[in-house]
Design an enzyme around this catalytic site. Structure first.
Site, mmCIF file in Angstrom:
data_model
loop_
_atom_site.group_PDB
_atom_site.id
_atom_site.type_symbol
_atom_site.label_atom_id
_atom_site.label_comp_id
_atom_site.label_asym_id
_atom_site.label_seq_id
_atom_site.Cartn_x
_atom_site.Cartn_y
_atom_site.Cartn_z
ATOM 1 C CG ASP A 81 -2.016 1.014 1.155
ATOM 2 O OD1 ASP A 81 -2.079 1.746 0.145
ATOM 3 O OD2 ASP A 81 -2.803 1.112 2.114
ATOM 4 N N PRO B 126 10.971 7.999 -5.720
ATOM 5 C CG PRO B 126 12.463 9.769 -6.025
ATOM 6 C CD PRO B 126 10.999 9.431 -6.077
#
Length: 299
Positions: free
Chosen positions: A164, A171
């Site tokens: 999730d 990044p």
């Protein structure tokens, strides 16, 4: 009442969702990211991380129900779950409906996200963070997973690992969608356990989907895609469950899924997206989606 100017939440490099909140957004800067939340008539309460929409109260049921219930109902009896990310508590909320669940570990990077959601979007977790079965650990998910290797094997084995997380190209999450990380996850799975990963938009994120799907198939013998429709993320959205060899989906007919739903969940009538029929239908993929997957593993 005059609305603030429209805000843009990116869907791809050249396309964005325009939001017209009915009041100025709340904004704070944590050690990791910018957190914004607001309200619009179409989305309800929503929050964004570094500009990307994460969840809204009017459509969050779509991703959280499918992310949790598709793998949980294909597992014989899930007891322990690890949620990577999950700082808004929505996936934990759905897993807690399963009466077999004994422990959920949420590995969330940023404590400020949990605090912001608790204060401004409490309907998303709906009390999940206060459930005694839920444990929060803060920090990079890869480090949290690595730390589990020092714990007793029986305590570190998970029946479900849910991704999730923010977008794969972020990044903060890119390293969590590699073959190496999937192997680390596999080492923490119980014998019948599985991962459930968000692959992304088949319309906007084709190369990203192909790369993640290929990495999953390098690690797991059984990978199953599922297609849902998520307004907040631009429409079609692809998920994938992955684990050891399991019974084929046709061995889970509608009546069996319906029976498990009725017997194993609290308040199954409250579900707004997931159903046994949706579960099965999500496994059927149109050709334009299959083209991102079949070069790397036959379906």
């Amino acid at each position: 009442m005059k609305h603030p100017p429209a805000l843009l939440a990116p869907l791809s490099a050249d396309l964005a969702l325009s939001i017209c909140p009915d009041q100025p957004e709340r904004c704070e800067r944590s050690a990791y990211q910018e957190i914004r939340s607001g309200h619009s008539p179409s989305l309800g309460d929503y929050y964004r991380l570094d500009g990307d929409l994460m969840a809204s109260t009017l459509d969050a049921f779509v991703i959280h129900e499918t992310l949790a219930h598709i793998p949980a109902l294909e597992h014989p009896s899930p007891r322990r779950a690890l949620i990577l990310g999950g700082g808004d508590g929505g996936s934990a909320r759905e897993l807690l409906r399963h009466r077999s669940i004994e422990h959920i570990l949420i590995a969330e990077l940023d404590p400020a996200v949990v605090a912001h959601v608790r204060q401004h979007l409490p309907h998303l977790p709906d009390g999940a963070f206060d459930d005694p079965r839920v444990e929060l650990r803060y920090g990079d998910a890869a480090r949290t997973l690595a730390a589990l290797t020092s714990e007793p094997p029986t305590a570190a084995a998970f029946d479900l690992i849910l991704f999730d997380l923010c977008a794969v190209d972020n990044p903060a999450c890119a390293h969590l969608h590699t073959e190496d990380f999937f192997r680390a996850c596999a080492a923490q799975l119980a014998p019948q356990g599985c991962l459930h990963v968000q692959l992304g938009s088949p319309f906007f994120h084709g190369p990203q989907i192909a790369a993640t799907w290929r990495a999953l198939n390098q690690v797991f013998p059984d990978c199953r895609p599922a297609l849902i429709s998520l307004p907040l993320y631009g429409g079609p959205w692809l998920l994938a469950s992955a684990g050891p060899a399991r019974p084929q989906p046709d061995l889970n007919p509608l009546n069996q899924l319906g029976q498990r739903l009725a017997q194993g969940l609290d308040a199954p009538h409250a579900l707004r997206y997931y159903s046994p029929a949706v579960h099965q239908a999500a496994r059927a993929l149109p050709p334009y989606v299959l083209q991102h997957l079949t070069p790397y593993a036959p379906l």
